[in-house]
Scaffold this active site. Structure first.
Site, PDB file in Angstrom:
ATOM      1  N   SER A   4      -3.967  39.772   5.386  1.00 53.11           N
ATOM      2  CA  SER A   4      -3.397  40.706   4.362  1.00 53.11           C
ATOM      3  C   SER A   4      -1.864  40.977   4.703  1.00 53.11           C
ATOM      4  O   SER A   4      -1.074  40.025   4.557  1.00 53.11           O
ATOM      5  CB  SER A   4      -4.373  42.220   4.419  1.00 53.11           C
ATOM      6  OG  SER A   4      -3.942  42.893   3.240  1.00 53.11           O
ATOM      7  N   ASP A  18     -11.133  39.316  -4.914  1.00 55.40           N
ATOM      8  CA  ASP A  18     -10.226  40.466  -4.242  1.00 55.40           C
ATOM      9  C   ASP A  18      -9.450  41.422  -5.195  1.00 55.40           C
ATOM     10  O   ASP A  18      -8.624  41.296  -6.116  1.00 55.40           O
ATOM     11  CB  ASP A  18      -8.974  39.729  -3.656  1.00 55.40           C
ATOM     12  CG  ASP A  18      -8.152  40.370  -2.631  1.00 55.40           C
ATOM     13  OD1 ASP A  18      -8.182  41.943  -2.657  1.00 55.40           O
ATOM     14  OD2 ASP A  18      -7.599  39.915  -1.651  1.00 55.40           O
ATOM     15  N   HIS A  59     -11.520  41.437  -0.578  1.00 54.88           N
ATOM     16  CA  HIS A  59     -10.366  41.369   0.069  1.00 54.88           C
ATOM     17  C   HIS A  59     -10.425  41.039   1.668  1.00 54.88           C
ATOM     18  O   HIS A  59      -9.719  40.611   2.198  1.00 54.88           O
ATOM     19  CB  HIS A  59      -9.456  42.781  -0.182  1.00 54.88           C
ATOM     20  CG  HIS A  59      -8.249  42.621   0.700  1.00 54.88           C
ATOM     21  ND1 HIS A  59      -7.180  42.070   0.185  1.00 54.88           N
ATOM     22  CD2 HIS A  59      -7.907  43.662   1.558  1.00 54.88           C
ATOM     23  CE1 HIS A  59      -6.191  42.471   1.180  1.00 54.88           C
ATOM     24  NE2 HIS A  59      -6.453  43.244   1.742  1.00 54.88           N
TER      25      HIS A  59
END
Length: 253
Positions: free
Chosen positions: A105, A202, A232
């Site tokens: 991320s 996601d 995610h």
């Protein structure tokens, strides 16, 4: 003492912040894990990678940014540039030789910034749900006028999170991040092997962000792996197997 209950080591920075980290010696290229926004180094991806690297005898480092996990500092004072600088310091001071960076991320945005700053040290990049420039499309653009006014007035606000504690959002984080945006650049001169894994389910970071990053990378050895039902966090057993399998392929050259 268990591998994951051992107390972290600490590294003092010039600004007085103390970064917590775990470092395992081993063969190279070493593997360095960069976590996500508000995450820490005790997460399932970081510890899975550490265990996997230990079994292989591969050097491995995981750490907490300032304001995260066991490191000192205030989260609301953190910035993309500051956290990237900390990752570069970890690379410089805690690792030797070529390193393969794994970023999750926000950590995938930071790994790209580290690779741009230290190209000679990077053997490869493996990004998970790459959140390059997320301060725009996940933070600022999702605020309504009322929240934007409040943020500009108070400088810090809190927002609910699907992952536990509320997010602390500082105006300085959003403003400073503009200096480190990547998606508005014509090219990302990174030439090492790159793998980007992104879940098509996601709900936080659109998988098309990874497509945009892949398009801008100079490296011809760039591959995008889309997981149709992936979310995610990419933390299911199947996601973790994909992660270690992809890392193993990269390390094998």
């Amino acid at each position: 003492m268990s591998l994951f209950t051992a107390r972290p080591e600490r590294m003092a920075l010039a600004n007085g912040v103390s970064l917590a980290y775990h470092r395992n010696p081993g063969i190279g290229p070493g593997v360095m894990f960069l976590g996500g926004f508000t995450s820490d180094m005790t997460g399932i991806k970081a510890t899975t990678l550490e265990q996997w690297c230990q079994k292989r005898g591969q050097a491995f480092v995981r750490f907490d940014y300032s304001g995260h996990g066991a490191s000192s500092g205030q989260f609301a004072e953190g910035t993309i540039g500051g956290w990237a600088a900390e990752a570069i310091t970890v690379l410089d001071r805690l690792t030797e030789g070529p390193q393969l960076l794994v970023g999750s991320s926000m950590g995938a945005w930071l790994m790209l910034l580290v690779a741009l700053a230290r190209p000679e040290r990077i053997a490869g990049l493996l990004g998970l749900a790459c959140a390059a420039d997320f301060t725009d499309y996940l933070l600022w653009e999702r605020l309504d006028d009322r929240l934007r006014d409040r943020l500009q007035r108070d400088r810090v606000i809190t927002l609910p999170s699907s992952y536990g504690e509320p997010y602390i959002i500082a105006l300085n984080l959003i403003e400073e991040a503009k200096q480190h945006q990547l998606l508005n650049r014509p090219e990302l001169p990174i030439r090492c092997p790159v793998r980007l894994i992104h879940g098509m389910g996601d709900a936080d970071v659109p998988w098309r962000i990874s497509v945009q990053v892949a398009e801008k990378l100079s490296s011809p050895d760039t591959r995008l792996i889309l997981v149709k039902d992936g979310e995610h966090t990419l933390s299911r057993e199947s996601d973790l197997r994909l992660l270690t399998r992809t890392l193993g392929e990269m390390l094998a050259g």
